[in-house]
Design an enzyme around this catalytic site. Structure first.
Site, PDB file in Angstrom:
ATOM      1  N   ARG A  98     -62.643  59.778 -98.450  1.00 23.07           N
ATOM      2  CA  ARG A  98     -62.782  60.590 -99.660  1.00 23.07           C
ATOM      3  C   ARG A  98     -62.806  59.716-100.919  1.00 23.07           C
ATOM      4  O   ARG A  98     -63.530  60.012-101.879  1.00 23.07           O
ATOM      5  CB  ARG A  98     -61.634  61.602 -99.720  1.00 23.07           C
ATOM      6  N   HIS A 137     -65.657  60.020-103.660  1.00 20.62           N
ATOM      7  CA  HIS A 137     -65.354  60.391-105.047  1.00 20.62           C
ATOM      8  C   HIS A 137     -65.705  59.271-106.019  1.00 20.62           C
ATOM      9  O   HIS A 137     -65.945  59.527-107.196  1.00 20.62           O
ATOM     10  CB  HIS A 137     -63.885  60.801-105.190  1.00 20.62           C
ATOM     11  N   ASN A 168     -59.608  65.121-108.769  1.00 19.46           N
ATOM     12  CA  ASN A 168     -58.855  63.985-108.241  1.00 19.46           C
ATOM     13  C   ASN A 168     -57.345  64.099-108.421  1.00 19.46           C
ATOM     14  O   ASN A 168     -56.581  63.560-107.623  1.00 19.46           O
ATOM     15  CB  ASN A 168     -59.320  62.689-108.924  1.00 19.46           C
ATOM     16  N   HIS A 205     -64.693  66.660 -93.175  1.00 19.71           N
ATOM     17  CA  HIS A 205     -63.597  67.624 -93.180  1.00 19.71           C
ATOM     18  C   HIS A 205     -63.121  67.937 -91.761  1.00 19.71           C
ATOM     19  O   HIS A 205     -62.307  68.829 -91.559  1.00 19.71           O
ATOM     20  CB  HIS A 205     -63.999  68.918 -93.908  1.00 19.71           C
TER      21      HIS A 205
END
Length: 316
Positions: free
Chosen positions: A59, A63, A91, A190
């Site tokens: 992640r 991001h 975040n 996920h």
């Protein structure tokens, strides 16, 4: 005429070079041949201590790349001149693993000071994290440099959200040069990790037709209608610590935890891709690896652009 031709040819050559980021899997072969092994050792230790960290590291890379490109801007701490991306809503309180990247950077600095960028460490860490929890591996292209700026504003607008409709997910990824298929494949991350209660509360209390009643009931036990916002639930109940195609099987049973998960199988243009991945672990693994490589190509700083940070959280 000849000089004009040469000038045009030179411009064309320059634009071609600029269009192709100078990333290469062999970038550190001469300057830091043990870089990747050193990073992998650090990441392996972190994930063996906490399996969930694999999801967090994947992640982090994601991001980072979606804001200003893959330039480690996400890692920069707040200063009088930098408004950190860490405090942006997508975040804040959820993105983690910064210390793991700093640890890996510290080990690399010991063997090759000032050579390997934090942006590259993020890319390598994401690949290693995937392979260490049963997901695919891939050859990481290297040669990114680190930014001297961050963008709190872009972090607020450019990152996909857990409540986004399908059309917004598709357009958000398309804006970064990623196809709808890339988006669905990357959503498969996920298959590991956890989400906070407030991100799926509305879904499990909605009594909607797109959620399995038993699944909703199970999730409500740890996520009351009020309070306990930070309580965690696995994004995939069945194999929560294994990066596999079970995420897509869950969607077929209406057991996607987030709204942005279940929307991938809701009568829209992504249904066929979800069904394909649910039936073929190989297709998912292959497409996930390809999409991660493609994501790592988003607007990197190369050549003379950017810097090599000594510490990932600060500008030298």
């Amino acid at each position: 005429m000849t000089s004009s031709f040469i000038a045009i040819f030179s411009l064309l050559l320059l634009s071609t070079m600029q269009c192709h980021a100078q990333l290469s899997s062999t970038f550190y072969d001469r300057t830091c041949p043990n870089a990747l092994t050193t990073i992998r050792t650090s990441i392996r230790q972190a994930i063996s201590s906490e399996r969930r960290m694999a999801a967090s590291l994947i992640r982090l890379h994601f991001h980072d790349c979606f804001v200003q490109g893959c330039d480690a801007s996400l890692l920069l701490d707040e200063t009088p001149t930098i408004v950190s991306e860490k405090t942006a809503l997508p975040n804040l309180g959820s993105v983690r693993g910064f210390g793991i990247i700093e640890d890996a950077k510290r080990e690399v600095e010991k063997i090759c000071p000032g050579v390997v960028s934090c942006a590259d460490i993020l890319a390598v860490a994401a690949r290693d994290a995937s392979s260490l929890v049963g997901g695919p591996s891939w050859t990481v292209k290297l040669g990114r440099r680190d930014s001297t700026t961050a963008s709190h504003t872009l972090a607020e607008t450019d990152l996909p959200g857990p409540f986004d409709p399908l059309s917004r997910l598709i357009s958000g990824f398309a804006n970064k040069g990623l196809s709808t298929r890339d988006m669905v494949a990357l959503s498969g991350s996920h298959s590991i990790g956890q989400a906070q209660c407030f991100l799926f509360r509305d879904r499990i209390y909605s009594n909607g037709t797109d959620i399995d009643a038993g699944f909703a009931s199970t999730r409500r036990r740890q996520c009351p209608q009020e309070d306990q916002n930070g309580n965690l639930a696995p994004l995939d109940l069945v194999t929560p610590n294994q990066l596999d195609n079970n995420y897509f099987k869950n969607l077929r049973q209406r057991k996607g935890l987030l709204q942005s998960d279940q929307v991938l199988l809701s009568g829209g243009s992504t249904d066929d891709i979800v069904l394909e991945y649910s039936n073929s672990p190989r297709a998912f693994a292959s497409d996930f690896a390809a999409a991660m490589i493609k994501m790592g190509d988003i607007s990197p700083l190369t050549g003379q652009n950017g810097i090599i940070r000594t510490v990932c959280g600060a500008i030298n």
